[in-house]
Design an enzyme around this catalytic site. Structure first.
Site, PDB file in Angstrom:
ATOM      1  CB  SER A 106     -34.778  23.924  31.759  1.00 52.70           C
ATOM      2  OG  SER A 106     -34.300  24.454  30.546  1.00 52.70           O
ATOM      3  CG  ASP A 151     -41.869   9.679  28.605  1.00 49.47           C
ATOM      4  OD1 ASP A 151     -41.599   8.637  27.985  1.00 49.47           O
ATOM      5  OD2 ASP A 151     -41.657  10.823  28.147  1.00 49.47           O
ATOM      6  CG  HIS A 201     -36.352  28.925  31.587  1.00 47.14           C
ATOM      7  ND1 HIS A 201     -37.257  28.084  30.978  1.00 47.14           N
ATOM      8  CD2 HIS A 201     -35.166  28.244  31.600  1.00 47.14           C
ATOM      9  CE1 HIS A 201     -36.655  26.951  30.634  1.00 47.14           C
ATOM     10  NE2 HIS A 201     -35.391  27.024  31.007  1.00 47.14           N
ATOM     11  NE  ARG A 223     -42.487  16.048  21.557  1.00 47.36           N
ATOM     12  CZ  ARG A 223     -43.615  15.416  21.859  1.00 47.36           C
ATOM     13  NH1 ARG A 223     -43.868  15.092  23.131  1.00 47.36           N
ATOM     14  NH2 ARG A 223     -44.493  15.098  20.927  1.00 47.36           N
ATOM     15  CG  ASP A 247     -40.605  27.049  30.873  1.00 42.12           C
ATOM     16  OD1 ASP A 247     -41.644  26.984  30.204  1.00 42.12           O
ATOM     17  OD2 ASP A 247     -39.756  27.948  30.725  1.00 42.12           O
ATOM     18  CG  ASP A 293     -44.356  10.983  25.159  1.00 42.80           C
ATOM     19  OD1 ASP A 293     -45.385  10.327  24.973  1.00 42.80           O
ATOM     20  OD2 ASP A 293     -43.244  10.459  25.360  1.00 42.80           O
TER      21      ASP A 293
END
Length: 537
Positions: A199, A246, A319, A241, A227, A243
């Protein structure tokens, strides 16, 4: 943040208030990092925290997806901790102290073994059962490995916007810890370092990878985003974020990408649908996971020791399923394969079932994902690295892995079939292996369809692994509708003339043709046997 997602986080907040506290018996080591600021309000300024650097708060940290930018709180407030687990210190972890590099040699880390780094998400902590499950499963299957937890529980509290800001600092601190391990243990590179997060923790992993490259010129071997959180991250600049830049390999598991309004009364859609890795896995299409629509009683009973855990798993089932799937894949006890395809609908229709043909690459889910992706390149199957959207079907409980079957039904165009005409209903298939293994009953379609003589019908379904299929039972559920003349049967018994069935398996890359005995029709509400030796051509 959208109102619909806010509702989901309000539920999590209630659960947090009831079941979230420091476990002082386990985590009793204080992590001391000097504080230079107490930044807890939206701001347009740049905030700096010593060796961890500065954190700008303008674009792209503010855009249409992020109307406000919050500053990370101080290192002392974030108070991130790093327990270490390995075979020598499995029960009572030691902690990495970033202020004491000399202690690294006494942590029991094998510098030649793999280092798995795991982090939790919003309103969670490093001692959650799923995190402990990762620790135990990794060490049971790789005794030379070490597992380090990024425990940032004091920052994983509401409000969500502040938490989103804090994880930037969590990532920077973790990057310094990884660099310290790299130096003190004499690592050649970070190829054996695999960082995993759930998450909001998935984006923590992205920041770890970013700061390692920016500050130390080091690149992680792999990041697995489980997720990744959608609110305030979807469709943002890659620096905001997780991606694919990284780490050398980034794989993503999408399990809760359904819009919240389609999931009422269960809050959902907390995960991203956007593809952001080298390989993005979409189990069951990325939403509506098998078993997650079961009654709440099932989840309460499963967690008899904690009503709130059962309550949370019921509302957050999709989730949470991502890390359950990955944990299940670690021992590699059964095939866990996905295949690249343009969409889940095309995957289910069987349009993407030939491994490594027409860009439909087969990828192992779980620990072997990187190896299978790399083999595509090394063997010249994939000319250059490219992102892959991979789909698969899973079961509703552990073990979640399933064998994928593409089933093609060829309806007879014989005179007898043509005279009888078409029928409407649902086909159900069960496949048997050489040693009497059974796939379990699999639906050809969710809804009844019309089977017309001389036509072919194909679908992808999933069942338990049977190896090479030996035979199959085809059953047909006839549906009568008084308003539909096509379903009326006054003089003839309902039946479907299936000439043969072709069964392909994705995992075993097999293909077999099975036929009915003496070309007998498939009769309603009974098992009709199909075998290879019944075929006459």
């Amino acid at each position: 943040m959208e109102v619909t997602n806010t509702t989901g986080f309000l539920l999590q907040t209630m659960l947090f208030m009831s079941n979230h506290q420091w476990n002082n018996s386990l985590y009793n080591t204080i992590h001391n990092v000097s504080s230079t600021s107490n930044a807890t309000e939206p701001s347009e300024e740049t905030v700096c925290y010593g060796v961890y650097g500065c954190f700008p708060l303008g674009y792209p940290w503010v855009d249409e997806k992020r109307p406000l930018a919050w500053a990370p709180r101080s290192p002392a407030q974030v108070d991130v901790r790093f327990p270490i687990f390995n075979i020598p210190v499995r029960e009572h972890p030691r902690f990495v102290d970033i202020n004491d590099p000399d202690e690294v040699q006494r942590l029991g880390i094998n510098p030649k073994g793999r280092l798995f780094i795991v982090t939790h998400g919003y309103i969670e902590s490093g001692d959650r059962p799923w995190v402990q499950g990762f620790v135990n499963t990794f060490l049971e299957n790789d005794p030379e490995a070490t597992v380090m937890i990024i425990d940032w529980r004091k920052a994983s509290v509401p409000p969500y916007t502040q938490c989103v800001a804090d994880i930037r600092l969590v990532g920077a601190i973790t990057a310094h810890v990884v660099h310290m391990l790299y130096q003190e243990l004499g690592m050649r590179n970070l190829d054996k370092v695999h960082v995993m997060g759930h998450s909001l923790g998935a984006h923590v992993c992205g920041y770890v990878g970013y700061y390692l490259q920016r500050d130390f010129g080091l690149k992680l071997g792999r990041i697995t985003g489980m997720d990744p959180a959608e609110p305030m991250f979807s469709d943002t600049d890659p620096i905001v974020r997780l991606d694919s830049s990284d780490a050398k390999f980034v794989d993503i598991i999408h399990t809760d990408a359904t819009p919240w309004v389609e999931r009422w009364p269960r809050p959902g859609g907390l995960g991203m649908y956007q593809a952001i890795g080298h390989v993005d896995f979409y189990p069951n299409g990325g939403s509506n996971q098998a078993g997650c629509n079961d009654p709440i009683e099932k989840f309460i009973t499963k967690h008899e020791d904690s009503f709130f855990w059962g309550f949370q798993e019921f509302f957050g089932c999709n989730h949470l399923r991502c890390h359950q799937l990955f944990t299940d894949a670690i021992p590699q006890k059964c095939p866990f394969v996905a295949i690249g395809c343009e969409s889940y609908e095309k995957f289910l229709a069987g349009d993407c079932f030939e491994c490594d043909v027409d860009g439909h690459y087969c990828i192992d889910f779980g620990p072997n994902a990187y190896n299978s992706y790399r083999r595509l390149i090394e063997n010249g199957i994939m000319i250059e690295p490219r992102p892959i959207r991979a789909y698969m079907i899973t079961g509703d409980d552990s073990p979640y892995c399933r064998t994928h079957f593409k089933v093609s039904l060829a309806l007879s165009d014989s005179d007898e079939s043509l005279v009888h005409g078409g029928e409407i209903g649902k086909m159900i298939l069960e496949v048997f292996g050489q040693l009497r293994e059974r796939s379990g009953q699999m639906e050809f379609s969710k809804e009844p369809i019309y089977f017309e003589p001389g036509k072919n019908y194909s679908a992808v379904m999933a069942g338990k692994d049977v190896g090479m299929p030996k035979k199959a039972f085809l059953s047909w559920e006839y549906r009568t509708n008084p308003l539909n003349p096509l379903t009326w049967r006054l003089l003839a018994a309902p039946r479907v003339y299936v000439a043969y069935v072709i069964i392909q398996t994705l995992e075993h890359r097999s293909k077999q043709k099975l036929c009915p005995l003496n070309q007998l029709p498939v009769q309603a509400d009974r098992d009709n046997e199909f075998r290879e030796d019944y075929c006459t051509d």
